[in-house]
Design a protein around this motif. Structure first.
Motif, mmCIF file in Angstrom:
data_model
loop_
_atom_site.group_PDB
_atom_site.id
_atom_site.type_symbol
_atom_site.label_atom_id
_atom_site.label_comp_id
_atom_site.label_asym_id
_atom_site.label_seq_id
_atom_site.Cartn_x
_atom_site.Cartn_y
_atom_site.Cartn_z
ATOM 1 N N CYS A 25 0.839 -1.197 0.000
ATOM 2 C CA CYS A 25 0.000 0.000 0.000
ATOM 3 C C CYS A 25 0.872 1.245 0.000
ATOM 4 O O CYS A 25 2.084 1.175 0.224
ATOM 5 C CB CYS A 25 -0.940 0.007 1.202
ATOM 6 N N HIS A 29 -1.266 4.909 3.991
ATOM 7 C CA HIS A 29 -2.372 4.006 4.331
ATOM 8 C C HIS A 29 -1.960 2.844 5.227
ATOM 9 O O HIS A 29 -2.806 2.021 5.584
ATOM 10 C CB HIS A 29 -2.999 3.430 3.059
ATOM 11 N N ASP A 31 -1.087 2.498 8.429
ATOM 12 C CA ASP A 31 -1.767 2.387 9.726
ATOM 13 C C ASP A 31 -3.191 1.849 9.538
ATOM 14 O O ASP A 31 -3.625 0.950 10.254
ATOM 15 C CB ASP A 31 -1.824 3.742 10.435
ATOM 16 N N GLU A 32 -3.896 2.416 8.566
ATOM 17 C CA GLU A 32 -5.261 1.966 8.286
ATOM 18 C C GLU A 32 -5.267 0.505 7.835
ATOM 19 O O GLU A 32 -6.125 -0.278 8.253
ATOM 20 C CB GLU A 32 -5.893 2.846 7.207
ATOM 21 N N GLU A 35 -4.964 -1.805 10.765
ATOM 22 C CA GLU A 35 -6.231 -1.879 11.497
ATOM 23 C C GLU A 35 -7.235 -2.766 10.762
ATOM 24 O O GLU A 35 -7.922 -3.581 11.384
ATOM 25 C CB GLU A 35 -6.816 -0.482 11.686
ATOM 26 N N GLN A 36 -7.310 -2.604 9.440
ATOM 27 C CA GLN A 36 -8.244 -3.410 8.649
ATOM 28 C C GLN A 36 -7.846 -4.883 8.648
ATOM 29 O O GLN A 36 -8.710 -5.762 8.700
ATOM 30 C CB GLN A 36 -8.340 -2.874 7.213
ATOM 31 N N PRO A 91 -12.618 -2.957 2.553
ATOM 32 C CA PRO A 91 -11.771 -1.798 2.858
ATOM 33 C C PRO A 91 -10.281 -2.060 2.625
ATOM 34 O O PRO A 91 -9.525 -1.136 2.319
ATOM 35 C CB PRO A 91 -12.071 -1.493 4.324
ATOM 36 N N ILE A 95 -7.390 0.042 -0.404
ATOM 37 C CA ILE A 95 -6.117 0.723 -0.135
ATOM 38 C C ILE A 95 -4.876 -0.120 -0.404
ATOM 39 O O ILE A 95 -3.765 0.391 -0.301
ATOM 40 C CB ILE A 95 -6.069 1.242 1.318
#
Length: 111
Positions: A25, A29, A31-32, A35-36, A91, A95
């Motif tokens: 990624c 992105h 960190d996101e 989390e995902q 999600p 990303i």
């Protein structure tokens, strides 16, 4: 003479499979993505055949990896079609790209 149920009960179980899935990624992105991936893995953990998973954050800021163990390849394949997993992947796909590969378990070497 044995029934087919007796034969299946005596047959050795399939060996577990190891999934190594690398996600790429944009660094903004990551960190996101982590989390995902954690949310996705929590969904997978409740499914039949899940044994364990470890998420890894790449030091270069552009990759993440999932090292997971499943009871067998069929359990892993069934997971990929499960509606909750498909929804949790949306999600992630927005990303990141990913490349999953299944492996047979190998030798564990520790210090």
């Amino acid at each position: 003479m044995s029934s087919s149920a007796d034969i299946r009960a005596d047959a050795p179980a399939e060996d577990p499979v190891v999934l190594i899935n690398v996600f790429k990624c944009n660094p903004r992105h990551l960190d996101e993505l982590m989390e995902q991936l954690a949310a996705l893995t929590r969904v997978q953990a409740g499914l039949p055949g899940f044994i364990s998973a470890t998420l890894h954050r790449g030091l270069n800021g552009r990759v993440a990896a999932n090292h997971a163990v499943w009871a067998d390849a069929d359990a892993w394949k069934a997971m990929t079609r499960h509606p909750q997993v498909v929804a949790a992947m949306e999600p992630v796909l927005a990303i990141a790209t990913f490349e999953p590969h299944l492996y047979e378990p190998g030798e564990v070497i520790q210090a």
